[in-house]
Write a protein that holds these residues in place. Structure first.
Motif, PDB file in Angstrom:
ATOM      1  N   GLY A 223       8.540  59.923 -26.304  1.00 32.70           N
ATOM      2  CA  GLY A 223       8.911  59.954 -24.888  1.00 32.70           C
ATOM      3  C   GLY A 223       9.749  58.759 -24.467  1.00 32.70           C
ATOM      4  N   PRO A 342      15.032  49.510 -33.735  1.00 31.32           N
ATOM      5  CA  PRO A 342      15.881  48.645 -34.552  1.00 31.32           C
ATOM      6  C   PRO A 342      15.184  47.321 -34.841  1.00 31.32           C
ATOM      7  CG  PRO A 342      16.761  48.903 -32.318  1.00 31.32           C
ATOM      8  CD  PRO A 342      15.637  49.857 -32.456  1.00 31.32           C
ATOM      9  N   ASN A 362      13.547  50.584 -41.998  1.00 30.23           N
ATOM     10  CA  ASN A 362      13.902  51.965 -42.342  1.00 30.23           C
ATOM     11  C   ASN A 362      13.925  52.813 -41.089  1.00 30.23           C
ATOM     12  OD1 ASN A 362      11.155  53.369 -42.190  1.00 30.23           O
ATOM     13  ND2 ASN A 362      10.746  51.665 -43.591  1.00 30.23           N
ATOM     14  N   TRP A 364      13.762  56.711 -39.233  1.00 28.53           N
ATOM     15  CA  TRP A 364      13.485  58.154 -39.183  1.00 28.53           C
ATOM     16  C   TRP A 364      12.960  58.520 -37.816  1.00 28.53           C
ATOM     17  CZ3 TRP A 364       8.134  60.063 -39.737  1.00 28.53           C
ATOM     18  CH2 TRP A 364       7.192  59.051 -39.935  1.00 28.53           C
ATOM     19  N   GLN A 365      12.620  59.783 -37.624  1.00 28.58           N
ATOM     20  CA  GLN A 365      12.179  60.269 -36.309  1.00 28.58           C
ATOM     21  C   GLN A 365      11.010  61.240 -36.490  1.00 28.58           C
ATOM     22  OE1 GLN A 365      15.811  62.625 -35.498  1.00 28.58           O
ATOM     23  NE2 GLN A 365      16.243  61.123 -33.902  1.00 28.58           N
ATOM     24  N   MET A 386      19.876  49.456 -41.271  1.00 30.02           N
ATOM     25  CA  MET A 386      18.693  50.280 -41.577  1.00 30.02           C
ATOM     26  C   MET A 386      18.656  50.691 -43.042  1.00 30.02           C
ATOM     27  SD  MET A 386      19.136  52.953 -38.481  1.00 30.02           S
ATOM     28  CE  MET A 386      20.537  54.000 -38.808  1.00 30.02           C
ATOM     29  N   LYS A 560       7.923  51.101 -28.283  1.00 31.60           N
ATOM     30  CA  LYS A 560       9.388  51.064 -28.147  1.00 31.60           C
ATOM     31  C   LYS A 560       9.781  50.633 -26.738  1.00 31.60           C
ATOM     32  CE  LYS A 560       9.376  55.087 -31.061  1.00 31.60           C
ATOM     33  NZ  LYS A 560      10.331  55.219 -32.123  1.00 31.60           N
TER      34      LYS A 560
END
Ligand code: ATP
Ligand code: MG
Length: 583
Positions: A223, A342, A362, A364-365, A386, A560
């Motif tokens: 979110g 990041p 690294n 990803w999502q 990354m 985040k």
């Protein structure tokens, strides 16, 4: 310099890392080699729980420690693969006895208790769908997700149930069973004591045939950019988990692994549960929340060799004026990986200075289900990058044309949207109840990630920002990450969040929100110094024009920075969905 450190460290530990030759491995890699690592179910097909637990419990690893659980108040428990097999079988039998079967959604809302980890495997065994919730969600986010996810059962604790779920029961008519981890007795036909049900259940469960494409997990995204999306994953995702466990996390049989992510988020399931067990290695779980001294103590006492954490946690450690290696013996630690946001170059350097190990970023999502781009242990790191795509993963930077089509950008170091070639095993299979949105992610043979990046001549990818966060100022495109990373180079700055603030002349101006390290106080003088520092490093066009001090930046519960919220507040606009905002 890094290379020598790593080589020396690995030599001392007598570990030969996987993947020495990136180019060769990338070229020769085949998914069928990964497929051959799995045993398959006796009844046919592929089931996560069989590959992660049962096959080890049936073989030489039966008595090996699968889970080390550290309780908040100092308890410590260990579970072998055999125990995990039996306990998860009991849980699967519990679900079965309640009439829950293939495809039924089982939500979990629990702190990091052993029962949660047992339940996850039991849910897979019963071929039901694991739907993890973060235990610190309030009632509304819980309700929203349970309704959207068609929850049939919920595993939780007495106190979370009382505080957050009981008031919602009338609005969850499809919910058939609530299993309370710490209740001694059933409350009703619906609200049950897990312990009583487990006691009555057999510790043998034959996993029925499971298709590799059967749904395994429904995860809600963080979110950060808007309303969280329901992301659907399947059993076959373990190909990716196993492969990235080998190449990125560099799992070897004697490793002790600690992933600090909560299973409410995808890192906490893919890597906090599944990947280490696919490799038959010992997985450490800490029930407590972040605490710097506790964390260093865990790394030392549990002899953690591989540590997977997040930039937000690293920045919290960096805030402290403290030398960990003087106080703690971290000699077993040989690899630190980070994901979620990041990783500022300053953090990589801090790792090298303070822990004598670089931190490997690294990317990803939730949608990708597993690590896609990484700095591998055996490869040089360029702080701020990354890393490179994993074997079997094709990544590119693409440009979106006005007609909606996309072109791959072949020019080096040119920014565009980060895209992946669809078809990797852990790719999400849909957005729940939103096929249209899912379809829109795929254009011209690429999956579009919504992140902006560029690729350099070594083939390393550099994160620029989320497409939504890009700032357009006087004809320049500015990625917030670059500005934040520069501000973090200043000795006073612990964390920075950068936004574009509407401006009648420039379109947008760059504004930074900054939190300070221990020992620094906000002042007009420091503000001016930071503005000057930014100008010197970034140039006048890109440097922040405005700086505001904040004690803490708004973050998602997965850590985040929520730039959209900084922006909405700055502009006096509605805050949008804040269900994942950290309290
Ligand atoms: P939502 O999609 O709901 O806005 P989210 O994108 O934050 O939330 P996640 O799937 O948890 O949800 O996070 C994935 C995103 O996190 C990536 O798309 C990227 O923007 C960011 N991210 C993850 N790892 C990195 C990394 N190493 N460097 C830069 N960004 C990263
Ligand atoms: Mg996202």
């Amino acid at each position: 310099m890094k290379k020598q450190w790593i080589e020396k460290r690995l030599e001392d530990l007598k570990v030969c890392p996987h993947l020495i030759d990136y180019e060769k491995t990338y070229k020769e890699f085949q998914w069928k080699e990964v497929a051959s690592q799995f045993e398959g179910l006796p009844s046919g097909g592929l089931n996560i729980a069989h590959e992660a637990i049962d096959r080890h419990a049936n073989g030489p690893l039966a008595q090996k420690t699968a889970l080390v659980w550290l309780g908040e108040d100092g308890q410590r428990r260990e579970f072998t693969f055999e125990q995990m097999k039996k306990e998860s079988a009991r849980f699967a039998n519990v679900l079965h006895s309640l009439g829950l079967s293939k495809g039924d959604r089982v939500f979990t809302l629990s702190t990091r208790l052993p029962e949660l980890y047992i339940a996850v495997m039991g849910i897979f065994k019963n071929r039901s769908v694991l739907c993890p919730l973060f235990s610190q969600f309030g009632p509304e986010p819980i309700l929203q997700r349970m309704v959207r996810g068609d929850a049939k059962a919920l595993l939780t604790t007495k106190s979370l149930f009382e505080k957050k779920v009981r008031p919602l029961l009338d609005r969850l008519p499809q919910l058939e069973a609530v299993l309370l981890i710490d209740a001694q007795e059933d409350e009703s036909d619906k609200v049950r004591s897990l312990a009583c049900l487990m006691e009555k259940s057999s510790d043998v469960f034959e996993i029925p045939p499971t298709g590799p494409e059967d749904m395994s997990i429904l995860h809600f995204t963080s979110g950060t950019t808007g309303m969280p999306k329901g992301v659907v994953h399947v059993h076959k995702a373990i190909y990716m988990h196993w492969m990235s466990g080998k190449y990125v996390l560099d799992f070897h049989p004697d490793d002790i692994f600690w992933c600090t992510a909560d299973p409410g988020w995808v890192t906490g399931t893919s890597y906090g549960i599944i990947a280490p067990w696919l490799h038959g290695i010992t997985n450490v779980v800490d029930e407590a929340e972040f605490d710097a001294q506790r964390w260093y103590r865990i790394l030392q006492n549990e002899k953690v060799s591989i540590w997977y954490t997040a930039p937000t946690a690293i920045r919290r450690l960096m805030r402290l004026d403290f030398d960990p290696l003087k106080e703690y013996d971290l000699s077993k630690l040989r690899l630190i990986q980070s994901v979620g946001e990041p990783l500022n170059p300053e953090a990589v350097v801090w790792g090298m200075e303070k822990l004598k190990l670089p931190i490997h970023d690294n990317w990803w999502q939730t949608e990708t289900g597993g690590i896609m781009i990484a700095n591998l242990i055996s490869q040089p790191i360029f702080p701020g990058s990354m890393g490179r795509p994993l074997p079997g993963i094709e990544a590119a930077v693409v440009h979106k044309n006005d007609d909606g089509s996309v072109n791959e950008i072949t020019e080096l170091c040119k920014e565009g949207e980060l895209a992946l070639k669809p078809g990797w095993p852990s790719m999400f299979r849909t957005y729940l109840h939103d096929e249209e949105r899912y379809a829109k992610c795929f254009v011209g043979g690429w999956y579009l990630t919504g992140d902006l990046a560029y690729k350099d001549k070594e083939g390393y990818f550099w994160f620029v920002g989320r497409a939504d966060d890009i700032i357009k100022t006087s004809g320049h495109m500015v990625g917030p990450f670059e500005v934040e990373s520069v501000l973090m180079e200043h000795p006073s700055v612990a964390e920075a969040g950068v936004i574009g603030k509407s401006d009648p002349v420039a379109g947008q101006v760059v504004k930074a929100f900054v939190s300070l390290k221990e020992g620094y106080e906000p002042s007009e003088e420091l503000r001016r110094e930071l503005i000057g520092f930014g100008r010197k490093k970034l140039g006048v066009a890109i440097a922040p024009k405005e700086i505001e001090f904040e004690i803490n930046l708004p973050k998602t519960r997965s850590g985040k920075i929520m730039r959209r919220l900084l922006k909405a507040r700055e502009m006096g606009l509605p805050e949008g969905d804040i269900s994942t905002l950290e309290a």
